[in-house]
Write an enzyme that holds these catalytic residues in place. Sequence first.
Site, short mmCIF file in Angstrom:
data_model
loop_
_atom_site.label_atom_id
_atom_site.label_comp_id
_atom_site.label_asym_id
_atom_site.label_seq_id
_atom_site.Cartn_x
_atom_site.Cartn_y
_atom_site.Cartn_z
N ASP A 23 0.99 -0.95 0.02
CA ASP A 23 0.07 0.07 0.03
C ASP A 23 0.68 1.14 0.03
O ASP A 23 1.46 1.73 1.07
CB ASP A 23 -1.00 -0.04 1.21
CG ASP A 23 -1.97 1.22 1.41
OD1 ASP A 23 -1.82 1.93 0.39
OD2 ASP A 23 -2.39 1.29 2.51
N ASN A 25 -0.20 4.36 -0.45
CA ASN A 25 -0.50 5.82 -0.06
C ASN A 25 -1.57 5.51 1.11
O ASN A 25 -2.31 6.55 1.56
CB ASN A 25 -1.48 6.48 -1.21
CG ASN A 25 -2.86 5.36 -1.46
OD1 ASN A 25 -2.86 4.20 -1.16
ND2 ASN A 25 -3.79 5.92 -2.07
N ASP A 27 -3.96 3.91 2.23
CA ASP A 27 -5.36 3.88 2.64
C ASP A 27 -5.76 2.16 2.77
O ASP A 27 -7.17 2.20 2.78
CB ASP A 27 -6.16 4.28 1.28
CG ASP A 27 -5.64 3.44 0.00
OD1 ASP A 27 -4.96 2.35 0.18
OD2 ASP A 27 -6.43 3.64 -1.01
N ASP A 31 -1.68 -1.20 -4.17
CA ASP A 31 -2.04 -0.39 -5.29
C ASP A 31 -0.60 -0.57 -6.20
O ASP A 31 0.13 -1.12 -6.12
CB ASP A 31 -2.29 1.15 -4.92
CG ASP A 31 -1.32 1.52 -3.98
OD1 ASP A 31 -0.10 1.11 -4.07
OD2 ASP A 31 -1.50 2.37 -3.05
N ASP A 100 -4.43 -9.78 -16.20
CA ASP A 100 -5.55 -10.90 -16.47
C ASP A 100 -6.61 -9.99 -17.34
O ASP A 100 -6.86 -8.92 -17.07
CB ASP A 100 -6.32 -10.61 -14.87
CG ASP A 100 -6.48 -12.22 -14.44
OD1 ASP A 100 -6.84 -12.97 -14.94
OD2 ASP A 100 -5.97 -12.32 -13.14
N ASP A 201 -9.05 -15.42 -17.74
CA ASP A 201 -9.75 -15.80 -16.92
C ASP A 201 -11.02 -16.57 -17.22
O ASP A 201 -11.82 -16.27 -18.17
CB ASP A 201 -10.24 -14.70 -16.08
CG ASP A 201 -10.79 -14.98 -14.46
OD1 ASP A 201 -10.14 -15.62 -13.82
OD2 ASP A 201 -12.26 -14.79 -14.66
N GLU A 258 -6.41 -19.95 -18.02
CA GLU A 258 -7.05 -20.63 -16.75
C GLU A 258 -8.06 -21.55 -17.16
O GLU A 258 -9.14 -21.01 -17.91
CB GLU A 258 -7.43 -19.69 -15.93
CG GLU A 258 -7.89 -20.23 -14.49
CD GLU A 258 -8.84 -19.60 -13.78
OE1 GLU A 258 -9.05 -19.86 -12.51
OE2 GLU A 258 -9.80 -18.78 -14.56
N HIS A 331 -4.18 -17.33 -5.62
CA HIS A 331 -5.48 -16.29 -4.98
C HIS A 331 -6.86 -17.19 -4.59
O HIS A 331 -7.93 -16.60 -4.08
CB HIS A 331 -5.64 -14.80 -5.56
CG HIS A 331 -6.34 -15.14 -6.95
ND1 HIS A 331 -5.51 -15.96 -8.02
CD2 HIS A 331 -7.38 -14.88 -7.52
CE1 HIS A 331 -6.26 -15.90 -9.18
NE2 HIS A 331 -7.38 -15.13 -8.65
N ASP A 332 -6.85 -18.30 -5.31
CA ASP A 332 -8.24 -19.02 -5.30
C ASP A 332 -8.07 -20.31 -4.43
O ASP A 332 -9.05 -21.08 -4.12
CB ASP A 332 -8.72 -19.67 -6.83
CG ASP A 332 -9.25 -18.29 -7.53
OD1 ASP A 332 -9.64 -17.47 -7.25
OD2 ASP A 332 -9.11 -18.46 -8.87
O1 TEU Z 1 -11.39 -18.42 -11.29
C1 TEU Z 1 -12.20 -19.24 -11.93
C2 TEU Z 1 -12.84 -20.49 -11.20
O2 TEU Z 1 -13.08 -21.33 -11.60
C3 TEU Z 1 -13.02 -20.07 -9.63
O3 TEU Z 1 -13.87 -18.98 -9.48
C4 TEU Z 1 -13.18 -21.14 -8.92
O4 TEU Z 1 -14.69 -21.93 -9.24
C5 TEU Z 1 -13.63 -20.58 -7.28
O5 TEU Z 1 -12.36 -19.92 -7.02
C6 TEU Z 1 -13.99 -21.75 -6.49
O6 TEU Z 1 -13.24 -21.55 -5.20
C7 TEU Z 1 -11.22 -17.42 -11.82
C8 TEU Z 1 -10.32 -16.46 -10.93
O7 TEU Z 1 -8.90 -17.00 -10.63
C9 TEU Z 1 -11.20 -15.96 -9.64
O8 TEU Z 1 -10.45 -15.50 -8.60
C10 TEU Z 1 -12.48 -15.60 -9.81
O9 TEU Z 1 -13.30 -15.35 -8.92
C11 TEU Z 1 -13.15 -16.13 -11.16
O10 TEU Z 1 -12.49 -16.53 -12.13
C12 TEU Z 1 -14.34 -15.32 -11.76
O11 TEU Z 1 -13.83 -14.19 -12.35
#
Ligand code: TEU
Length: 562
Positions: A23, A25, A27, A31, A100, A201, A258, A331-332
């Site tokens: 971060d 700035n 907030d 960023d 992305d 994505d 993806e 991140h998922d």
């Molecule tokens: O992920 C695709 C996806 O299939 C996931 O959403 C998954 O089903 C979910 O994380 C189940 O836990 C991409 C991105 O990586 C994700 O962050 C997004 O939420 C999703 O697309 C929608 O854009």
Amino acid sequence: MTRKRDWWQDAVFYQVYPRSFFDSNDDGEGDIPGITAKLDYIKSLGVDAIWSCPYFRSPKADNGYDVADYRDIDPSFGTLDDWKIMIKGIHDRGMKFLMDLVVNHSSDEHEWFRSARASKDSPYRDYYIFREGKDGREPSNWGSIFGGSAWEYNEPTDDYYLHLFAVKQPDLNWENPKVMDEVADIIDFWADLGVDGFRLDAFNNSDKDQSFPDVETAPGDKYGYAGQYYVSRPGVDRYIHELYRRELGPRDLVTVAELAYCPDEKIIQYSSPENEEFDMLYFFDMLNFDQNGYDKFSPTGFRVSDLKKTMDHWIGALHGTGYCALFLGNHDQCRPLSRFGNTNKYRIRSAKTLANAMFFLEGIPYIYQGEELGMTNTDFTSIDEFNDVEVFHYWNEHVTEKGEDPGKILELLNMRSRDTSRSPMPWNAEKNAGFSRTKPWLKVGSEYKNINVEAEDADPDSVLNFYRKLIKTRHGREAVIKGSLSWIGMESDEHMSYIRESDHELLISLNNFSENIVTVSIPESVSAHSMSVILSNMSRETVSGASITLEPWECLTMTGKK
Ligand code: TEU
């Protein structure tokens, strides 16, 4: 066929989650100038390229995967000028940048959708998928990936729109050629500004069977999984090939697809260079092996033999044709260390072993920010501390609607939810882990006093410094880029060990995934060669013989000339 765009074949990628990176700035939100400020750090890892999750104008209903303007930066992330400074900084340091591209759906706040939902006469009406209701309810019983119906009622036009993800993520209608033109234009816009490629994505959901047949549902459920009607259908090949022909090929842009719920028979098609579709494949399903099917909230327990079989399956299928991304987290997903490693006595050793085990396979390693520090899952103490749309859906369904035990659900969310890995990056041991001087948008993990960049940078035996060595050691190795793969003890649930072999090089990677002392028999084809240790998490310098005994969570990589 040789690929022209091949810089990525020997590359290591670093994935940035911009809201949690740094971060600049104060907030409370990461960023773009924050990324720029930390480019020397990223470069110091030795990576070749950065992929950043979205930072476009967005109401952030799904943390930026709901884009309201594809050509503008969200004010909370900075400005387009900040972006230009960032990309220059990346290129000046000799790295590449992938962004992305979220075009299976947009935000419901995108001007196209605002117009489309307001009137049936809107010029943007066919950019999305609207259908009349059936007998007073949704047009079909398709379930959304985040829970509930995949259809949302739209009052102004008295019909429903399709959203495979959250309600605020209406699906774009790829059957409309204007959508293709718009996306080609967006690609053009960012290519002019210097982007090197895109992560597409959820793109294998872009073609839907628009007759929307009802699907079977589990007993007691109103909606069901309809993947057979929207996953990897033939339109996906047509759409990406056209984008390739119009934009990606001529502009020399790299793509990583993806692919969620991807059927085996499609992967060769997607990655064969002559088809001109995708460059790298990023299998979302790669991490499904320790859970029930696609349900990340029903863990079944981790066995390293399942990880080996999974890697063998995808890598084996692609060998000689294409490349997949190698990763254990993103991140998922939750933090790999909390899922597959040891978070107590052997935290540091096991973080190194997980990395070593993945890095010498065939494919393109992706490091998700913080993994290089050996970060563990953030510990949430109440539902109010979470942020993710998926978490709230799950909580509502299981606690509010079905009345399940909130303590148990909280435990599950702490184990597997996406927020466990989305916490701010720990830069030092100061307040808010040096991420921001204001309270961050998401809780900082409680271990930041030990696990942070500053502390690990100063410690030669840290996970961070191991990653630096690992990346350097991996680069340019013929056996790693295109060698054959053979497993040692595929069925073992204690270790993940394999041999890679090319014309001139032999490589062996031994990784003890257990707290036991494990002895691995070395095949004669390897023990007959003189091998030198190139990486070890126990400071071993020499090893030889027909069997090697590994300490708990020890890893070792050796190479020899042929
Ligand atoms: O992920 C695709 C996806 O299939 C996931 O959403 C998954 O089903 C979910 O994380 C189940 O836990 C991409 C991105 O990586 C994700 O962050 C997004 O939420 C999703 O697309 C929608 O854009």
